[in-house]
Design an enzyme around this catalytic site. Structure first.
Site, PDB file in Angstrom:
ATOM      1  N   LYS A  30      -7.219   7.544   9.475  1.00 48.00           N
ATOM      2  CA  LYS A  30      -7.583   6.120   9.530  1.00 48.00           C
ATOM      3  C   LYS A  30      -8.138   5.695  10.887  1.00 48.00           C
ATOM      4  O   LYS A  30      -8.537   4.538  11.056  1.00 48.00           O
ATOM      5  CB  LYS A  30      -6.357   5.264   9.192  1.00 48.00           C
ATOM      6  CG  LYS A  30      -5.744   5.539   7.827  1.00 48.00           C
ATOM      7  CD  LYS A  30      -6.740   5.311   6.712  1.00 48.00           C
ATOM      8  CE  LYS A  30      -6.091   5.294   5.333  1.00 48.00           C
ATOM      9  NZ  LYS A  30      -5.462   6.562   4.974  1.00 48.00           N
ATOM     10  N   GLY A  33       0.815  -1.207   0.000  1.00 53.87           N
ATOM     11  CA  GLY A  33       0.000   0.000   0.000  1.00 53.87           C
ATOM     12  C   GLY A  33       0.846   1.252   0.000  1.00 53.87           C
ATOM     13  O   GLY A  33       2.080   1.204   0.098  1.00 53.87           O
ATOM     14  N   SER A  34       0.179   2.385  -0.075  1.00 49.38           N
ATOM     15  CA  SER A  34       0.879   3.658  -0.239  1.00 49.38           C
ATOM     16  C   SER A  34       1.723   4.033   0.970  1.00 49.38           C
ATOM     17  O   SER A  34       2.769   4.677   0.826  1.00 49.38           O
ATOM     18  CB  SER A  34      -0.139   4.771  -0.535  1.00 49.38           C
ATOM     19  OG  SER A  34      -1.092   4.871   0.510  1.00 49.38           O
ATOM     20  N   THR A  35       1.304   3.651   2.174  1.00 50.95           N
ATOM     21  CA  THR A  35       2.087   3.959   3.371  1.00 50.95           C
ATOM     22  C   THR A  35       3.258   2.991   3.509  1.00 50.95           C
ATOM     23  O   THR A  35       4.394   3.400   3.757  1.00 50.95           O
ATOM     24  CB  THR A  35       1.201   3.908   4.627  1.00 50.95           C
ATOM     25  OG1 THR A  35       0.058   4.733   4.435  1.00 50.95           O
ATOM     26  CG2 THR A  35       1.964   4.404   5.843  1.00 50.95           C
ATOM     27  N   ASP A  51       3.305  -2.340   8.196  1.00 53.98           N
ATOM     28  CA  ASP A  51       2.276  -2.204   7.170  1.00 53.98           C
ATOM     29  C   ASP A  51       1.302  -1.105   7.574  1.00 53.98           C
ATOM     30  O   ASP A  51       1.222  -0.715   8.741  1.00 53.98           O
ATOM     31  CB  ASP A  51       1.517  -3.521   6.991  1.00 53.98           C
ATOM     32  CG  ASP A  51       0.892  -3.671   5.609  1.00 53.98           C
ATOM     33  OD1 ASP A  51       0.928  -2.691   4.834  1.00 53.98           O
ATOM     34  OD2 ASP A  51       0.363  -4.766   5.319  1.00 53.98           O
ATOM     35  N   GLY A  52       0.568  -0.611   6.606  1.00 54.60           N
ATOM     36  CA  GLY A  52      -0.469   0.367   6.862  1.00 54.60           C
ATOM     37  C   GLY A  52      -1.770  -0.320   7.227  1.00 54.60           C
ATOM     38  O   GLY A  52      -1.844  -1.542   7.361  1.00 54.60           O
ATOM     39  N   ALA A  53      -2.813   0.479   7.392  1.00 52.68           N
ATOM     40  CA  ALA A  53      -4.145  -0.047   7.677  1.00 52.68           C
ATOM     41  C   ALA A  53      -5.177   0.917   7.115  1.00 52.68           C
ATOM     42  O   ALA A  53      -4.911   2.113   6.956  1.00 52.68           O
ATOM     43  CB  ALA A  53      -4.351  -0.230   9.177  1.00 52.68           C
ATOM     44  N   ASP A  54      -6.346   0.378   6.810  1.00 48.08           N
ATOM     45  CA  ASP A  54      -7.433   1.199   6.290  1.00 48.08           C
ATOM     46  C   ASP A  54      -8.279   1.795   7.414  1.00 48.08           C
ATOM     47  O   ASP A  54      -8.863   2.860   7.259  1.00 48.08           O
ATOM     48  CB  ASP A  54      -8.305   0.362   5.350  1.00 48.08           C
ATOM     49  CG  ASP A  54      -7.508  -0.181   4.176  1.00 48.08           C
ATOM     50  OD1 ASP A  54      -6.854   0.615   3.486  1.00 48.08           O
ATOM     51  OD2 ASP A  54      -7.530  -1.410   3.959  1.00 48.08           O
ATOM     52  N   GLU A  87      -1.117 -10.533   3.585  1.00 47.13           N
ATOM     53  CA  GLU A  87      -0.778  -9.652   4.691  1.00 47.13           C
ATOM     54  C   GLU A  87      -1.051 -10.339   6.027  1.00 47.13           C
ATOM     55  O   GLU A  87      -0.224 -10.298   6.945  1.00 47.13           O
ATOM     56  CB  GLU A  87      -1.575  -8.349   4.601  1.00 47.13           C
ATOM     57  CG  GLU A  87      -1.122  -7.430   3.478  1.00 47.13           C
ATOM     58  CD  GLU A  87      -2.033  -6.241   3.298  1.00 47.13           C
ATOM     59  OE1 GLU A  87      -1.563  -5.239   2.726  1.00 47.13           O
ATOM     60  OE2 GLU A  87      -3.212  -6.301   3.694  1.00 47.13           O
TER      61      GLU A  87
END
Length: 265
Positions: A150, A54-56, A110-113, A132
């Site tokens: 988020k 993802g983008s982050t 990792d990122g999160a939504d 993931e």
């Protein structure tokens, strides 16, 4: 760490202050980059590191590569969580492996939504939720990096998708079962589609060759563990995007600073 972003990050149990550049000049991508760079401070030489998608997370992978090239990190082995991250890491020269060879991962980033107050997550709006969850669930530590947009009061609280990976066979049947499961929460279940080369809609396909059903919830679904078990009991479901009790550290970048929250102490 010698980065142009380093002076922006001062962390403590309370929200820190961003001194430069002025907070009003920070874009959402700037905030993602600040959080990602802070997370990479947890990486030590010799670690097996789960590389998020993802983008982050992309900023974190870039930073790990930068530190390897500078000699500030050595002997890192990356475990990518998607073909996209695999391609990025290969292009940056990060040594890679997989869970078959390294079943215990020292640290994942990792990122999160979505993130709720208990550090439960929604992930997988990019379609990589299964890989993931496999990598991050095998990690001793899982550092989640987000910008403040988020943060939600409850899972599904953003009004955006809670994804569920399903097998293609009779996917509309599975979609209907998922919608009925959370009918009391006002659930609308939609098969994720993409625009094909001819301009028509086709089902979006994950790295594993499956489809994604997105759940849109009007109200709190309540007991998340019970919801998780109910989803996974449905034939046709592969995995869902609720990551419950997996995150160990949350890094939140906002326009007024960075906050670090640990699940345990």
């Amino acid at each position: 760490m010698g980065s142009a972003f380093d002076p922006l990050v001062t962390t403590s149990e309370e929200p820190a202050v961003v001194n430069s550049p002025p907070p009003s000049n920070l874009t959402q991508d700037d905030l993602k980059k600040i959080a990602a760079y802070k997370a990479v401070e947890f990486v030590e030489s010799g670690m097996v590191v789960g590389l998020g998608t993802g983008s982050t997370a992309k900023h974190a992978v870039d930073r790990i590569s930068e530190l390897l090239l500078q000699g500030k990190l050595r002997d890192i082995i990356g475990i990518p969580t998607s073909t996209t991250t695999h391609e990025q890491a290969v292009s940056l020269g990060i040594p890679l492996s997989d869970l078959d060879s390294h079943p215990i991962v020292d640290l994942s980033i990792d990122g999160a939504d979505e993130v709720d107050p208990a550090l439960n997550l929604v992930k997988g709006r990019g379609g990589s939720l299964l890989r993931e969850k496999m990598v991050e669930g095998a990690s001793k530590k899982f550092v989640v990096i987000v910008d403040e947009s988020k943060l939600v009061k409850h899972i599904g609280g953003s009004g955006l998708a809670v994804p569920v990976e399903v097998v293609p066979f009779c996917c509309n049947f599975t979609r209907g079962k998922l919608q009925e499961l959370f009918r009391e929460a006002g659930c609308k279940a939609k098969l994720r589609v993409k625009i094909g080369s001819s301009g028509g809609e086709t089902a979006a396909v994950t790295d594993n060759g499956n489809y994604v059903v997105d759940l849109y919830l009007e109200r709190d679904i309540g007991d998340l563990e019970a919801a998780s078990e109910a989803i996974l009991r449905l034939p046709g479901v592969v995995e869902h995007g609720m990551f419950l009790g997996i995150a160990t550290t949350l890094i939140v970048a906002g326009k007024f600073g960075v906050t670090v929250k640990n699940r345990f102490g």
